[in-house]
Design a protein around this motif. Structure first.
Motif, short mmCIF file in Angstrom:
data_model
loop_
_atom_site.label_atom_id
_atom_site.label_comp_id
_atom_site.label_asym_id
_atom_site.label_seq_id
_atom_site.Cartn_x
_atom_site.Cartn_y
_atom_site.Cartn_z
N LYS A 31 56.44 52.88 54.40
CA LYS A 31 57.08 51.87 53.68
C LYS A 31 56.50 50.67 54.25
O LYS A 31 56.58 50.32 55.57
N ILE A 32 56.10 49.68 53.46
CA ILE A 32 55.83 48.40 53.82
C ILE A 32 56.65 47.23 52.98
O ILE A 32 56.49 47.42 51.70
N THR A 33 57.03 46.10 53.70
CA THR A 33 57.49 44.85 52.87
C THR A 33 56.47 43.75 53.43
O THR A 33 56.23 43.72 54.96
N GLY A 34 56.30 42.74 52.73
CA GLY A 34 55.51 41.61 52.96
C GLY A 34 55.02 40.95 51.85
O GLY A 34 55.61 40.68 50.66
N GLN A 35 53.75 40.15 52.11
CA GLN A 35 53.42 39.25 51.17
C GLN A 35 51.82 39.73 50.95
O GLN A 35 51.11 39.98 51.74
N LEU A 36 51.44 39.61 49.45
CA LEU A 36 49.98 39.62 49.14
C LEU A 36 49.51 38.41 49.00
O LEU A 36 49.77 37.74 48.26
N GLU A 37 48.35 38.35 49.50
CA GLU A 37 47.38 37.16 49.21
C GLU A 37 46.16 37.53 48.80
O GLU A 37 45.42 38.56 49.21
N GLU A 38 45.87 37.04 47.63
CA GLU A 38 44.63 37.44 46.87
C GLU A 38 43.79 36.44 46.25
O GLU A 38 44.40 35.48 45.48
N ALA A 39 42.32 36.41 46.13
CA ALA A 39 41.79 35.57 45.66
C ALA A 39 40.28 36.18 45.10
O ALA A 39 39.99 37.07 45.74
N CYS A 40 39.82 35.46 44.02
CA CYS A 40 38.38 36.09 43.69
C CYS A 40 37.68 34.89 43.05
O CYS A 40 37.95 33.78 42.78
N SER A 41 36.40 35.41 42.56
CA SER A 41 35.39 34.31 42.15
C SER A 41 35.81 34.04 40.62
O SER A 41 35.25 33.17 40.13
N CYS A 42 36.80 34.59 40.02
CA CYS A 42 37.03 34.50 38.66
C CYS A 42 37.86 33.40 38.46
O CYS A 42 38.43 32.58 39.33
N ASN A 43 37.82 32.78 37.41
CA ASN A 43 38.74 31.60 36.71
C ASN A 43 40.16 31.99 36.70
O ASN A 43 40.24 33.09 36.45
N ALA A 44 40.97 31.25 37.10
CA ALA A 44 42.52 31.55 36.79
C ALA A 44 42.99 31.62 35.33
O ALA A 44 42.60 30.87 34.86
N ALA A 45 43.67 32.71 35.07
CA ALA A 45 44.05 33.95 35.72
C ALA A 45 43.02 34.88 35.72
O ALA A 45 42.11 35.02 34.62
N ALA A 57 29.00 37.00 36.49
CA ALA A 57 28.53 37.98 36.10
C ALA A 57 29.27 39.17 36.70
O ALA A 57 29.26 40.31 36.45
N THR A 58 29.77 38.97 38.13
CA THR A 58 30.29 39.93 38.89
C THR A 58 31.68 39.19 39.14
O THR A 58 32.02 38.29 39.08
N CYS A 59 32.64 40.16 39.72
CA CYS A 59 33.97 39.55 40.40
C CYS A 59 33.94 39.97 41.77
O CYS A 59 33.71 41.34 42.13
N GLY A 60 33.81 38.94 42.54
CA GLY A 60 33.97 39.23 44.06
C GLY A 60 35.18 38.72 44.61
O GLY A 60 35.65 37.56 44.19
N GLY A 61 36.04 39.44 45.33
CA GLY A 61 37.40 39.10 45.67
C GLY A 61 37.94 39.82 46.90
O GLY A 61 37.35 40.61 47.33
N ASN A 62 39.27 39.63 47.23
CA ASN A 62 39.87 40.24 48.24
C ASN A 62 41.13 40.56 47.78
O ASN A 62 41.98 39.86 46.86
N GLN A 63 42.06 41.57 48.36
CA GLN A 63 43.53 41.68 48.63
C GLN A 63 43.84 41.57 50.05
O GLN A 63 43.18 42.59 50.79
N VAL A 64 44.88 40.76 50.58
CA VAL A 64 45.14 40.78 51.98
C VAL A 64 46.63 41.05 51.77
O VAL A 64 47.69 40.17 51.26
N LYS A 198 39.62 26.52 48.49
CA LYS A 198 38.06 26.74 48.83
C LYS A 198 37.98 28.36 49.40
O LYS A 198 39.08 28.89 49.91
N MET A 199 37.03 29.05 49.10
CA MET A 199 36.85 30.50 49.49
C MET A 199 35.24 30.89 49.95
O MET A 199 34.60 30.61 49.22
#
Length: 250
Positions: A31-45, A57-64, A198-199
């Protein structure tokens, strides 16, 4: 193609990364509790969460995942972090191309001890794309840090990546929130929408340098039981979809 995605994901969620699990805790509950920080190359959302093609052409991103409190069996995970960076193939949705992404790299908090590292790897196998998203997969141990300056959250992954993001205001005030998008798992049942300041990323033969792209901030409490039920639900959806498709072909 989507049924193929469901099959891969359901298998990944239902089967823990046993080789990476701490010794004597192969079936450990977590079990884990915390915060997700996420970003990618797409326009929001990001359209990927709606099973649409990415902005570029591609989606490059992360989940932290920044874990405030957590455990894997008897292994404590308080204050640790784990991240995944990945990229979809050109002109394909993230969901339909699952398993064939250009790369998928896990970054494990280097301050974790050996047992904690294995625990984080096992959890990442359930809640992040990890090795199931791409054959081009690796795991790296690096410092993962976050600081908040004004409205910006600034995340750094070793010396290979950094991104900063801020939430956007909704039309009626407050932050904009997205709830239960088509691609949602328990981790993404709801998140606040923002944009990157910035990313950058310079690992896995990449050289990203973007601004004003998609940024997401979520708060989570998830556990092994939730993801087992989620996997079972995906399997049922997959079976129903395949049955419908078979009937339509007759």
């Amino acid at each position: 193609m989507k049924s193929f995605f469901f099959a891969l994901l359901a298998t990944a969620l239902a089967t823990p990364l046993l080789l990476g699990a701490p010794k004597d805790e192969k079936q450990a509950k977590w079990k884990i509790t915390g915060q997700l920080e996420e970003a990618c190359s797409c326009n929001a959302a990001c359209p990927c969460w709606f099973d649409s093609k990415p902005t570029r052409a591609t989606c490059g991103g992360n989940q932290v995942l920044f874990i405030q409190k957590g455990n894997y069996g008897n292994v404590k995970l308080d204050g640790l972090a784990v991240a995944n960076y990945a990229q979809s193939p050109e002109n394909q949705t993230m969901m339909d191309s699952f398993g064939k992404w250009n790369f998928s790299t896990n970054y494990i908090d280097e301050k974790a001890n050996p047992e904690q590292r294995k625990a984080l790897e096992a959890i990442a196998a359930a809640v992040l794309p990890s090795n199931n998203g791409s054959k081009n997969f690796k795991t790296v141990y690096v410092p993962i840090t976050r600081k908040i300056e004004g409205k910006d959250h600034i995340i750094t992954i070793g010396n290979v990546a950094t991104f900063s993001g801020h939430l956007v205001e909704g039309g009626l005030g407050g932050s904009s929130k997205i709830t239960n998008p088509p691609g949602a798992d328990p981790l993404h049942h709801q998140y606040a929408q923002g944009k990157t300041t910035k990313m950058t990323y310079n690992d896995t033969d990449q050289n990203w340098d973007w601004t004003d792209t998609n940024y997401m901030l979520g708060t989570f409490t998830v556990d092994s039981e939730q993801y087992s039920k989620y996997a079972a639900g995906l399997a049922q959806k997959m079976a129903k979809k395949e049955k419908t498709e078979s009937a339509e072909k007759k």
